[in-house]
Enzyme design. Structure first.
Site, PDB file in Angstrom:
ATOM      1  N   CYS A   1       0.839  -1.196   0.000  1.00  0.00           N
ATOM      2  CA  CYS A   1       0.000   0.000   0.000  1.00  0.00           C
ATOM      3  C   CYS A   1       0.875   1.246   0.000  1.00  0.00           C
ATOM      4  CB  CYS A   1      -0.926  -0.010   1.219  1.00  0.00           C
ATOM      5  SG  CYS A   1      -1.982   1.450   1.339  1.00  0.00           S
TER       6      CYS A   1
ATOM      7  N   CYS B   1      -0.350   4.072   2.255  1.00  0.00           N
ATOM      8  CA  CYS B   1      -0.161   3.773   3.677  1.00  0.00           C
ATOM      9  C   CYS B   1       1.280   4.016   4.111  1.00  0.00           C
ATOM     10  CB  CYS B   1      -0.521   2.315   3.969  1.00  0.00           C
ATOM     11  SG  CYS B   1      -2.176   1.811   3.494  1.00  0.00           S
ATOM     12  N   ASP B   2       2.235   3.534   3.298  1.00  0.00           N
ATOM     13  CA  ASP B   2       3.629   3.460   3.737  1.00  0.00           C
ATOM     14  C   ASP B   2       4.592   4.348   2.962  1.00  0.00           C
ATOM     15  OD1 ASP B   2       2.767   1.504   5.517  1.00  0.00           O
ATOM     16  OD2 ASP B   2       3.166  -0.122   4.114  1.00  0.00           O
TER      17      ASP B   2
END
Length: 298
Positions: free
Chosen positions: A127, A130-131
């Protein structure tokens, strides 16, 4: 009854219990789903310093249970969703409910390489939104050639020093306008007709080995992270033949989270939609629980 204890499931449990419904939530593993395995969640509102995914999951669980939701540690092995009363079978018990919220989520499709799972959160991610922030100013790779891969690569190109896009074909499958936007980014390099053969690592990922499918030539790429964007696998096998699924196996449910079966709702990553994040799963849970309450009121 709610099947699945991720952010969608526990938000549905919170909203249902606060509305005065009797709520049972079934989770076969630990609370949180994919969120629970994430080392740091940086994009969920209300936590300016970020929060560990498992810690966030336990907070969601506690919030739902505060209002009377009951967590049942069991795997649903069979169910009958038609009729006014729905039946859920587990290895030890049978549960009945007037409404059911499906919140079993989806799992990212892995590359299937040795040590891949061990390196998750240590350079291997599924993701970018997300990261991606953890790799600001670094070199990363994106594996895939579809819409998600291109969107991830474009997002990362704004944060990272360099982005490799590794695709097993000689052209991307994303819409032309997306490809053009990516091609205009000055720090993106395409690695065509190639697959990832090996992950290089010490304590964390240090690079990849790719193989050209046509020539067999191998190439070593140094990078701090790899973002795998080769699709997801929705956890919907249990519902086949009852709930309507789309071609990819996701539950066909609109923004109201209603499925084709009265009294059955779908929330979170298993639902056919454009964005799958913790915050959108939580939103689905709120909508699904509200829709379930309206259904019961009628």
């Amino acid at each position: 009854m709610i099947i699945g204890g991720g952010p969608a499931g526990y938000t549905a449990a919170l909203y249902g219990a606060r509305a005065g419904l009797t709520v049972g939530l079934m989770e076969k593993l630990a609370p949180g789903g994919q969120m629970g395995t994430t080392d740091m969640v940086d994009n969920y509102p209300g936590f300016p310093e970020g929060i560990n995914g498992f810690e966030l999951a336990m907070k969601m669980k506690a919030g739902a249970e505060r209002f009377g939701a009951r967590t049942i540690s069991a795997e649903v092995t069979g169910l009958e969703l038609s009729g006014d009363i729905k039946t859920l079978q587990t290895p030890k018990e049978v549960y009945k409910a007037r409404t059911v919220i499906l919140a079993t989520g989806a799992q990212p499709r892995e590359l299937g390489l040795p040590r891949e799972r061990e390196l998750r959160g240590k350079g291997v991610s599924y993701c970018a939104t997300c990261d991606g922030m953890f790799y600001r100013g670094k070199t990363v790779a994106v594996v895939g050639g579809g819409n998600t891969a291109v969107a991830d690569a474009l997002y990362l190109s704004r944060l990272c020093e360099k982005v490799y896009v590794i695709h097993r074909r000689d052209k991307l499958r994303a819409p032309q306008i997306q490809q053009q936007n990516l091609e205009m980014a000055g720090n993106v390099e395409f690695v065509w007709d190639s697959i990832v053969k090996e992950l290089r690592f010490e304590e964390r990922l240090t690079g990849l080995v790719t193989e050209d499918k046509n020539t067999g030539e191998c190439r070593e790429l140094s990078c701090a992270g790899v973002f795998v964007a080769v699709g997801q696998v929705p956890e919907t096998e249990l519902f086949k033949g009852q709930v309507q699924l789309d071609e990819a196996g996701y539950v066909s449910a609109g923004e109201d989270c209603r499925t084709n079966i009265p009294g059955v709702f779908a929330a979170g990553d298993l639902r056919a939609k454009t964005l799958r994040q913790i915050v959108t799963a939580a939103a689905d849970g709120a909508v699904a629980a509200t829709a379930a309450q309206e259904y019961l009121d009628k």
